[in-house]
Design an enzyme around this catalytic site. Structure first.
Site, PDB file in Angstrom:
ATOM      1  N   ARG A  59      -4.391  19.158  32.275  1.00 58.62           N
ATOM      2  CA  ARG A  59      -4.170  17.725  32.069  1.00 58.62           C
ATOM      3  C   ARG A  59      -3.261  17.454  30.869  1.00 58.62           C
ATOM      4  O   ARG A  59      -2.437  16.531  30.896  1.00 58.62           O
ATOM      5  CB  ARG A  59      -5.519  17.017  31.878  1.00 58.62           C
ATOM      6  CG  ARG A  59      -5.386  15.506  31.784  1.00 58.62           C
ATOM      7  CD  ARG A  59      -6.749  14.848  31.867  1.00 58.62           C
ATOM      8  NE  ARG A  59      -6.650  13.393  31.890  1.00 58.62           N
ATOM      9  CZ  ARG A  59      -7.260  12.605  31.000  1.00 58.62           C
ATOM     10  NH1 ARG A  59      -7.993  13.129  30.030  1.00 58.62           N
ATOM     11  NH2 ARG A  59      -7.123  11.304  31.102  1.00 58.62           N
ATOM     12  N   HIS A  63       0.040  15.051  30.867  1.00 57.21           N
ATOM     13  CA  HIS A  63       0.206  13.927  29.940  1.00 57.21           C
ATOM     14  C   HIS A  63       1.382  14.145  28.989  1.00 57.21           C
ATOM     15  O   HIS A  63       1.934  13.181  28.466  1.00 57.21           O
ATOM     16  CB  HIS A  63      -1.099  13.666  29.176  1.00 57.21           C
ATOM     17  CG  HIS A  63      -2.122  12.952  30.013  1.00 57.21           C
ATOM     18  ND1 HIS A  63      -3.019  12.039  29.513  1.00 57.21           N
ATOM     19  CD2 HIS A  63      -2.373  13.006  31.341  1.00 57.21           C
ATOM     20  CE1 HIS A  63      -3.780  11.566  30.498  1.00 57.21           C
ATOM     21  NE2 HIS A  63      -3.422  12.148  31.615  1.00 57.21           N
ATOM     22  N   ASN A  86      -5.503   8.720  26.568  1.00 59.14           N
ATOM     23  CA  ASN A  86      -5.635   9.987  25.850  1.00 59.14           C
ATOM     24  C   ASN A  86      -6.767  10.034  24.835  1.00 59.14           C
ATOM     25  O   ASN A  86      -7.402  11.070  24.645  1.00 59.14           O
ATOM     26  CB  ASN A  86      -4.319  10.286  25.106  1.00 59.14           C
ATOM     27  CG  ASN A  86      -3.170  10.574  26.058  1.00 59.14           C
ATOM     28  OD1 ASN A  86      -3.401  10.900  27.231  1.00 59.14           O
ATOM     29  ND2 ASN A  86      -1.943  10.443  25.573  1.00 59.14           N
ATOM     30  N   HIS A 185      -7.533  17.317  40.412  1.00 61.38           N
ATOM     31  CA  HIS A 185      -8.907  16.831  40.223  1.00 61.38           C
ATOM     32  C   HIS A 185      -9.907  17.646  41.041  1.00 61.38           C
ATOM     33  O   HIS A 185     -11.029  17.208  41.253  1.00 61.38           O
ATOM     34  CB  HIS A 185      -9.002  15.338  40.557  1.00 61.38           C
ATOM     35  CG  HIS A 185      -8.294  14.460  39.558  1.00 61.38           C
ATOM     36  ND1 HIS A 185      -8.148  13.098  39.710  1.00 61.38           N
ATOM     37  CD2 HIS A 185      -7.681  14.758  38.376  1.00 61.38           C
ATOM     38  CE1 HIS A 185      -7.483  12.595  38.679  1.00 61.38           C
ATOM     39  NE2 HIS A 185      -7.177  13.576  37.855  1.00 61.38           N
TER      40      HIS A 185
HETATM   41  C1  HEM Z   1      -2.794  10.354  40.307  1.00 67.01           C
HETATM   42  C2  HEM Z   1      -2.949   9.735  39.143  1.00 67.01           C
HETATM   43  C3  HEM Z   1      -3.971  10.198  38.150  1.00 67.01           C
HETATM   44  C4  HEM Z   1      -4.908   9.427  37.555  1.00 67.01           C
HETATM   45  C5  HEM Z   1      -5.099   7.938  37.744  1.00 67.01           C
HETATM   46  C6  HEM Z   1      -5.698  10.294  36.725  1.00 67.01           C
HETATM   47  C7  HEM Z   1      -6.750   9.873  35.932  1.00 67.01           C
HETATM   48  C8  HEM Z   1      -7.638  10.718  35.301  1.00 67.01           C
HETATM   49  C9  HEM Z   1      -8.798  10.286  34.586  1.00 67.01           C
HETATM   50  C10 HEM Z   1      -9.227   8.845  34.358  1.00 67.01           C
HETATM   51  C11 HEM Z   1      -9.452  11.401  34.163  1.00 67.01           C
HETATM   52  C12 HEM Z   1     -10.756  11.451  33.377  1.00 67.01           C
HETATM   53  C13 HEM Z   1     -10.479  11.261  31.885  1.00 67.01           C
HETATM   54  C14 HEM Z   1     -11.756  10.982  31.117  1.00 67.01           C
HETATM   55  O1  HEM Z   1     -12.666  10.351  31.655  1.00 67.01           O
HETATM   56  O2  HEM Z   1     -11.814  11.404  29.933  1.00 67.01           O
HETATM   57  C15 HEM Z   1      -8.694  12.532  34.597  1.00 67.01           C
HETATM   58  C16 HEM Z   1      -9.035  13.840  34.365  1.00 67.01           C
HETATM   59  C17 HEM Z   1      -8.257  14.913  34.732  1.00 67.01           C
HETATM   60  N1  HEM Z   1      -6.988  14.852  35.278  1.00 67.01           N
HETATM   61 FE1  HEM Z   1      -6.137  13.244  36.103  1.00 67.01          FE
HETATM   62  N2  HEM Z   1      -5.233  11.572  36.828  1.00 67.01           N
HETATM   63  C18 HEM Z   1      -4.175  11.557  37.677  1.00 67.01           C
HETATM   64  C19 HEM Z   1      -3.364  12.645  38.004  1.00 67.01           C
HETATM   65  C20 HEM Z   1      -3.520  13.900  37.476  1.00 67.01           C
HETATM   66  C21 HEM Z   1      -2.544  14.953  37.573  1.00 67.01           C
HETATM   67  C22 HEM Z   1      -1.170  14.822  38.219  1.00 67.01           C
HETATM   68  C23 HEM Z   1      -3.073  16.045  36.954  1.00 67.01           C
HETATM   69  C24 HEM Z   1      -2.482  17.405  36.749  1.00 67.01           C
HETATM   70  C25 HEM Z   1      -1.572  17.945  37.540  1.00 67.01           C
HETATM   71  C26 HEM Z   1      -4.401  15.669  36.507  1.00 67.01           C
HETATM   72  C27 HEM Z   1      -5.300  16.502  35.904  1.00 67.01           C
HETATM   73  C28 HEM Z   1      -6.542  16.121  35.457  1.00 67.01           C
HETATM   74  C29 HEM Z   1      -7.574  17.061  35.053  1.00 67.01           C
HETATM   75  C30 HEM Z   1      -7.491  18.565  35.187  1.00 67.01           C
HETATM   76  C31 HEM Z   1      -8.645  16.301  34.573  1.00 67.01           C
HETATM   77  C32 HEM Z   1      -9.939  16.812  33.948  1.00 67.01           C
HETATM   78  C33 HEM Z   1      -9.700  17.090  32.466  1.00 67.01           C
HETATM   79  C34 HEM Z   1     -10.893  17.667  31.722  1.00 67.01           C
HETATM   80  O3  HEM Z   1     -11.947  17.922  32.306  1.00 67.01           O
HETATM   81  O4  HEM Z   1     -10.743  17.837  30.490  1.00 67.01           O
HETATM   82  N3  HEM Z   1      -4.605  14.352  36.800  1.00 67.01           N
HETATM   83  N4  HEM Z   1      -7.585  12.091  35.285  1.00 67.01           N
END
Ligand code: HEM
Ligand SMILES: *[C@@H]1O[C@H](CO)[C@@H](O)[C@H](O)[C@H]1NC(C)=O
Ligand SMILES: *[C@@H]1O[C@H](CO)[C@@H](O)[C@H](O)[C@H]1NC(C)=O
Length: 314
Positions: A59, A63, A86, A185
């Site tokens: 992630r 970002h 972030n 995800h």
């Molecule tokens: C499609 C649009 C996307 C949205 C709206 C989105 C939104 C989010 C949100 C809200 C979270 C949780 C953050 C939290 O609650 O602290 C999250 C976690 C995450 N996102 Fe996305 N995301 C998107 C696309 C992506 C993309 C393109 C990637 C990587 C290629 C990605 C990788 C991740 C990962 C791996 C997590 C978990 C991080 C952790 O456990 O530390 N996301 N995302």
């Protein structure tokens, strides 16, 4: 209007291609031959110590790249780190800092933080059983960051399909790329405040799934905001295609996940169906979209700098 904007889109694409043409997988072959092995060993150790770290590093790279390109701007203390998507959410900075410290002793001021992050994202996916791909290298690090751009250009979890398509389209991604990248995800976790509305107010959610999550994500806002749930309810620590089967069962955790599958056959339903039934199709679409992400406006040549410490400019 339409032709002006398609002309600028073409110009932007040309610029992006010129820049990425300067990246090369063998960039550090003579200047720091052990760089890639060092990053891989450190990422594997970090993920073995804490499985979630693989998700956090993946992630971080996303970002980074969506905000003024893959230039490690997200790693600079404060600034982008304070943006809404972030703050109190991004993690893994210490893993990148420690890899950087190791590389500085091996090859002084040679391997950029932006490249470390790009390779660490790939190695994280591999460490959790996902696909591998070759990473073009030679990015340099920014001397600035942009908190406002982080707020404006990172998609929030309440986006609908049209907004996600627009957000990723603005960076040169196709709808298929966007659905494939959302498959990230399949690992990692989200905070209750990012899926509470979905649990209590949405109808396209599996009722047993909603009930089990409500226990740790109470209404109203205020209590339990930061409680965590797995983004992939079935195999949270495997980088696989289960994310797409979850969507077909209305078990997407975020609103922005579930909008990719409606069940009506419209929108991106057929892409989700394909990725759910064909793991190889998902792996190859994800790998190629990740290379594309890594190529977003890199600094190359004498642009920017190679930071000595990833959290601050030299
Ligand atoms: C499609 C649009 C996307 C949205 C709206 C989105 C939104 C989010 C949100 C809200 C979270 C949780 C953050 C939290 O609650 O602290 C999250 C976690 C995450 N996102 Fe996305 N995301 C998107 C696309 C992506 C993309 C393109 C990637 C990587 C290629 C990605 C990788 C991740 C990962 C791996 C997590 C978990 C991080 C952790 O456990 O530390 N996301 N995302
Ligand atoms: C999504 O895009 C539509 C159409 O451009 C717009 O009306 C709507 O306000 C946007 N939604 C969000 C959450 O930004
Ligand atoms: C559900 O929607 C209502 C009406 O829009 C809103 O007032 C309420 O805060 C929402 N509940 C949650 C948990 O988001």
């Amino acid at each position: 209007m339409a032709s002006t904007s398609s002309l600028s889109a073409v110009l932007l694409l040309c610029l992006a291609m010129t820049a990425s043409a300067q990246l090369s997988p063998t960039f550090y072959q003579t200047t720091c031959p052990n760089a890639l092995a060092t990053i891989k060993a450190a990422v594997t150790a970090a993920v073995n110590k804490e499985n979630r770290m693989g998700a956090s590093l993946l992630r971080l790279h996303f970002h980074d790249c969506f905000v003024q390109g893959c230039d490690a701007s997200v790693l600079l203390s404060g600034m982008e780190q304070n943006a809404i998507p972030n703050v109190m959410s991004l993690r893994g900075f210490e893993v990148i800092d420690s890899i950087k410290a190791q590389l500085e002793t091996m090859c002084k001021q040679t391997v950029s933080c932006a490249d470390i992050l790009t390779v660490a994202a790939r190695d994280s996916v591999v460490a959790l059983g996902g696909p591998s791909w070759t990473v073009p290298l030679g990015r340099r690090d920014s001397t600035n960051a942009n908190e406002a751009a982080a707020n404006n250009e990172l998609p929030p979890p309440f986006f609908d399909l049209v907004n996600l398509t627009q957000s990723f389209g603005a960076k040169g991604f196709t709808v298929t790329d966007m659905v494939a990248l959302s498959g990230a995800h399949t690992i990692g976790q989200a905070q209750c405040q990012n899926f509470r509305d979905r649990l209590y107010n949405e109808t396209n959610i599996n009722s047993g799934f909603a009930t089990s999550l409500k226990a740790n994500c109470p209404q109203p806002t205020g209590s339990g905001d930061r409680n965590l749930a797995n983004l992939d309810v079935s195999t949270p620590y495997s980088f696989d295609n289960a994310y797409y089967s979850n969507l077909k069962s209305q078990k997407g955790l975020l609103h922005s996940d579930q909008v990719l599958f409606t069940g009506t056959g419209g929108g991106t339903d057929n892409i989700v169906n394909n990725f759910a039934s064909n793991p190889a199709a998902f792996s190859s679409a994800f790998a190629s979209a990740m290379v594309k992400m890594g190529n977003l406006s890199p600094l190359t040549g004498s642009q920017g700098q190679v930071r000595l410490s990833c959290s601050k400019v030299n």
